[in-house]
Motif scaffolding. Structure first.
Motif, PDB file in Angstrom:
ATOM      1  N   ARG A  45      55.564  35.116 -11.805  1.00  0.00           N
ATOM      2  CA  ARG A  45      54.888  34.238 -12.750  1.00  0.00           C
ATOM      3  C   ARG A  45      54.837  34.822 -14.153  1.00  0.00           C
ATOM      4  NH1 ARG A  45      49.781  34.137  -8.979  1.00  0.00           N
ATOM      5  NH2 ARG A  45      50.690  36.100  -8.458  1.00  0.00           N
ATOM      6  N   ARG A  46      55.778  35.638 -14.522  1.00  0.00           N
ATOM      7  CA  ARG A  46      55.709  36.332 -15.805  1.00  0.00           C
ATOM      8  C   ARG A  46      56.812  35.947 -16.781  1.00  0.00           C
ATOM      9  NH1 ARG A  46      53.939  39.570 -12.005  1.00  0.00           N
ATOM     10  NH2 ARG A  46      51.977  40.635 -12.357  1.00  0.00           N
ATOM     11  N   GLY A  47      57.610  34.988 -16.475  1.00  0.00           N
ATOM     12  CA  GLY A  47      58.699  34.633 -17.371  1.00  0.00           C
ATOM     13  C   GLY A  47      59.887  35.559 -17.238  1.00  0.00           C
ATOM     14  N   GLY A  48      59.874  36.409 -16.241  1.00  0.00           N
ATOM     15  CA  GLY A  48      60.974  37.331 -15.998  1.00  0.00           C
ATOM     16  C   GLY A  48      61.495  37.131 -14.598  1.00  0.00           C
ATOM     17  N   ARG A  49      61.942  38.220 -13.994  1.00  0.00           N
ATOM     18  CA  ARG A  49      62.424  38.125 -12.621  1.00  0.00           C
ATOM     19  C   ARG A  49      61.835  39.243 -11.780  1.00  0.00           C
ATOM     20  NH1 ARG A  49      66.867  40.930 -15.059  1.00  0.00           N
ATOM     21  NH2 ARG A  49      67.743  42.451 -13.615  1.00  0.00           N
ATOM     22  N   MET A  50      61.518  38.908 -10.557  1.00  0.00           N
ATOM     23  CA  MET A  50      60.987  39.886  -9.618  1.00  0.00           C
ATOM     24  C   MET A  50      62.159  40.620  -8.974  1.00  0.00           C
ATOM     25  SD  MET A  50      58.457  39.376  -6.391  1.00  0.00           S
ATOM     26  CE  MET A  50      57.372  38.435  -7.421  1.00  0.00           C
ATOM     27  N   VAL A  51      62.049  41.956  -8.884  1.00  0.00           N
ATOM     28  CA  VAL A  51      63.110  42.751  -8.271  1.00  0.00           C
ATOM     29  C   VAL A  51      62.661  43.416  -6.983  1.00  0.00           C
ATOM     30  CG1 VAL A  51      64.324  43.117 -10.452  1.00  0.00           C
ATOM     31  CG2 VAL A  51      62.604  44.766  -9.710  1.00  0.00           C
ATOM     32  N   GLY A  52      61.377  43.304  -6.655  1.00  0.00           N
ATOM     33  CA  GLY A  52      60.870  43.881  -5.416  1.00  0.00           C
ATOM     34  C   GLY A  52      59.396  43.605  -5.249  1.00  0.00           C
TER      35      GLY A  52
END
Length: 134
Positions: A45-52
């Motif tokens: 939910r941060r405008g980025g991407r989750m990597v783990g």
């Protein structure tokens, strides 16, 4: 959430999930999020991407007030070094960042020379078995 994560907040971690190959990343952001489940991939939910993300064991109890679990997530923003190597974080990292090779269930993770924008550090490279020349 705070960039500082206390070890007692991580005692119920049963494992970590990698959603991307972390071998190419110098650093990842980490935070404790309030999530509805102990396991599974949460949404980013941060405008980025989750990597783990962390998986919690059965001993983890939900919050009495919200019914949610505090789980660590690892993520990147569009202006981080992996997509903008000459940008804002060409050297140095945000307060919530750690070296991705230092992540472990129940361990906070730490910064390395590589995560700070320098050459790969020998301690970070020993884990995957890479020997650096003298």
């Amino acid at each position: 959430m705070s960039a500082l994560i206390a070890e007692d907040e991580l005692v119920h971690e049963a494992g970590l999930v990698r959603l991307e190959d972390l071998g190419t990343l110098d650093c990842v952001r980490r935070s404790l999020d309030l999530l509805p489940t102990r396991r599974g991939k949460p949404s980013c939910r941060r405008g980025g991407r989750m990597v783990g993300c962390a998986l919690l064991g059965p001993g983890a109890k939900p919050s009495r007030s919200s019914g949610t679990f505090r789980r660590r997530v690892f993520w990147l923003l569009p202006h981080d070094r992996d997509t903008g190597p000459e940008g804002l974080y060409a050297a140095g990292v945000p307060a919530e960042a750690v070296g991705p090779r230092t992540r472990a269930p129940g361990g906070k993770g730490c910064r390395t020379g590589r995560s700070q924008g320098g050459p790969p550090s020998s301690s970070a490279m020993r884990e995957p078995g890479v020997e650096l020349p003298l």
